[in-house]
Design an enzyme around this catalytic site. Structure first.
Site, PDB file in Angstrom:
ATOM      1  N   ASP A  17       2.885   4.759   4.929  1.00 14.94           N
ATOM      2  CA  ASP A  17       2.769   4.238   6.293  1.00 14.94           C
ATOM      3  C   ASP A  17       2.754   2.714   6.318  1.00 14.94           C
ATOM      4  OD1 ASP A  17       0.335   4.472   4.990  1.00 14.94           O
ATOM      5  OD2 ASP A  17      -0.756   5.279   6.677  1.00 14.94           O
ATOM      6  N   HIS A  18       2.754   2.082   5.140  1.00 14.62           N
ATOM      7  CA  HIS A  18       2.823   0.620   5.013  1.00 14.62           C
ATOM      8  C   HIS A  18       4.188   0.188   4.493  1.00 14.62           C
ATOM      9  CE1 HIS A  18      -1.649  -0.254   5.163  1.00 14.62           C
ATOM     10  NE2 HIS A  18      -1.652   1.054   4.928  1.00 14.62           N
ATOM     11  N   ASP A  74      -1.427  -6.115   6.232  1.00 10.91           N
ATOM     12  CA  ASP A  74      -1.135  -6.417   4.827  1.00 10.91           C
ATOM     13  C   ASP A  74      -0.768  -7.895   4.726  1.00 10.91           C
ATOM     14  OD1 ASP A  74      -0.897  -3.487   3.547  1.00 10.91           O
ATOM     15  OD2 ASP A  74       0.002  -3.485   5.547  1.00 10.91           O
ATOM     16  N   GLU A 105      -3.995   1.754  -2.832  1.00 11.17           N
ATOM     17  CA  GLU A 105      -4.141   3.195  -2.564  1.00 11.17           C
ATOM     18  C   GLU A 105      -3.322   4.037  -3.550  1.00 11.17           C
ATOM     19  OE1 GLU A 105      -5.490   5.266   1.137  1.00 11.17           O
ATOM     20  OE2 GLU A 105      -4.110   3.813   2.006  1.00 11.17           O
ATOM     21  N   ASP A 155      -3.920  -4.949   1.151  1.00 11.17           N
ATOM     22  CA  ASP A 155      -4.166  -4.325   2.444  1.00 11.17           C
ATOM     23  C   ASP A 155      -5.551  -4.765   2.899  1.00 11.17           C
ATOM     24  OD1 ASP A 155      -4.753  -2.729   4.586  1.00 11.17           O
ATOM     25  OD2 ASP A 155      -4.401  -0.810   3.572  1.00 11.17           O
ATOM     26  N   ASN A 191      -6.812  -4.447   6.008  1.00 12.80           N
ATOM     27  CA  ASN A 191      -7.374  -3.635   7.094  1.00 12.80           C
ATOM     28  C   ASN A 191      -7.977  -4.498   8.205  1.00 12.80           C
ATOM     29  OD1 ASN A 191      -6.934  -0.757   6.759  1.00 12.80           O
ATOM     30  ND2 ASN A 191      -8.100  -0.921   4.856  1.00 12.80           N
ATOM     31  N   ASN A 208       0.877  -1.170   0.000  1.00 15.76           N
ATOM     32  CA  ASN A 208       0.000   0.000   0.000  1.00 15.76           C
ATOM     33  C   ASN A 208       0.914   1.220   0.000  1.00 15.76           C
ATOM     34  OD1 ASN A 208      -1.452   2.305   0.874  1.00 15.76           O
ATOM     35  ND2 ASN A 208      -3.021   1.024   1.807  1.00 15.76           N
TER      36      ASN A 208
END
Length: 259
Positions: free
Chosen positions: A249-250, A220, A34, A149, A151, A7
């Site tokens: 941030d991933h 992930d 994303e 991802d 979530n 991501n």
């Protein structure tokens, strides 16, 4: 063969990171989430110059997924068959490998915001539709990988604070039941096929020194169908790009498959 999921939290902002990472890690297949861009803005020619065929399913400002492959992509499908959705969340394709065709399903799963919210209800409907659709996909494509991802933290050990975050988003019983339902279809969490360091995470909040304090989540994932399990050689999280300037941030998750 190496496949990865990442991501990137805006491909516009992170394109150079992707190119630099691919130079250092020339995986056969990279699945991005994303993108936060429409397909007409997708850097097809730049990626082609880097040696990758690509297929994207973009959307302005939010969501968006893409497949980058050293081999030709065929039978490309966008989103979940039979599920009406205005968001660009899933792209699937088949790639030919030395051990047979491989069906790859790349997903940016719904975040869900908070239990009890409209967005959480949408997440539940989306996950129901995904499971039903995947059942048919797996029947048609026995060698299948579902990655992206999710979530969802599958277990308490996938969160830096499972007690404090209990039943909050990414940690709810309902989300974890959906993850287990995917495994019950005949999918296996590739990361958990191997001994892994404690507190192995793939996402860290930008705020409050999240990465520096390892206040992260493992959300992930790379799931493989049972016929692929004997081929899985490794599955790791590459934390290096999370240390770069203005990172996603991933972190990428990488799996190696061998005949």
């Amino acid at each position: 063969m190496k496949i990865a999921t990442w991501n990137v939290n805006s491909l516009t902002a992170r394109l150079q990171h992707v190119l630099d990472w691919l130079i250092a890690n020339p995986v056969d297949l990279l699945c991005l989430q994303e993108l936060k861009m429409t397909d007409d803005k997708f850097p097809l020619e730049v990626l082609k110059s880097a040696g990758y065929e690509a297929a994207s399913f973009g959307q302005k400002t939010y969501n968006g997924v893409a497949l980058l492959s050293l081999s030709p992509l065929r039978e490309i499908q966008r989103n979940i068959g039979g599920f009406e959705d205005e968001h660009s969340r899933v792209i699937s394709a088949t790639v030919d490998t030395p051990t047979g065709p491989l069906r790859v399903v790349n997903g940016y799963f719904v975040n869900g915001q908070a239990p009890g919210s409209d967005k959480f209800a949408y997440k539940m409907r989306w996950l129901d539709a995904l499971r039903d659709w995947l059942r048919a996909e797996m029947a048609a494509h026995p060698r299948l990988v579902l990655l992206g991802d999710f979530n969802i933290t599958p277990e308490d050990r996938d969160s830096y604070d499972p007690v404090g975050l209990k039943e909050t988003i990414h940690h709810t019983t309902e989300e974890r039941q959906h993850f287990q339902a995917l495994l019950q279809l005949g999918l296996v969490d590739g990361f958990r096929l191997f001994e892994q360091p404690e507190k192995s995470f793939s996402w860290w909040d930008y705020r409050m020194l999240g990465y520096q304090k390892n206040r992260g989540l493992r959300i992930d994932h790379i799931l493989v169908s049972e016929p692929l399990v004997p081929e899985v050689r490794s599955c790791t999280i590459d934390r290096v790009p999370r240390k770069w300037e203005k990172p996603s941030d991933h972190a990428p998750v990488v799996m190696e498959l061998g005949g």
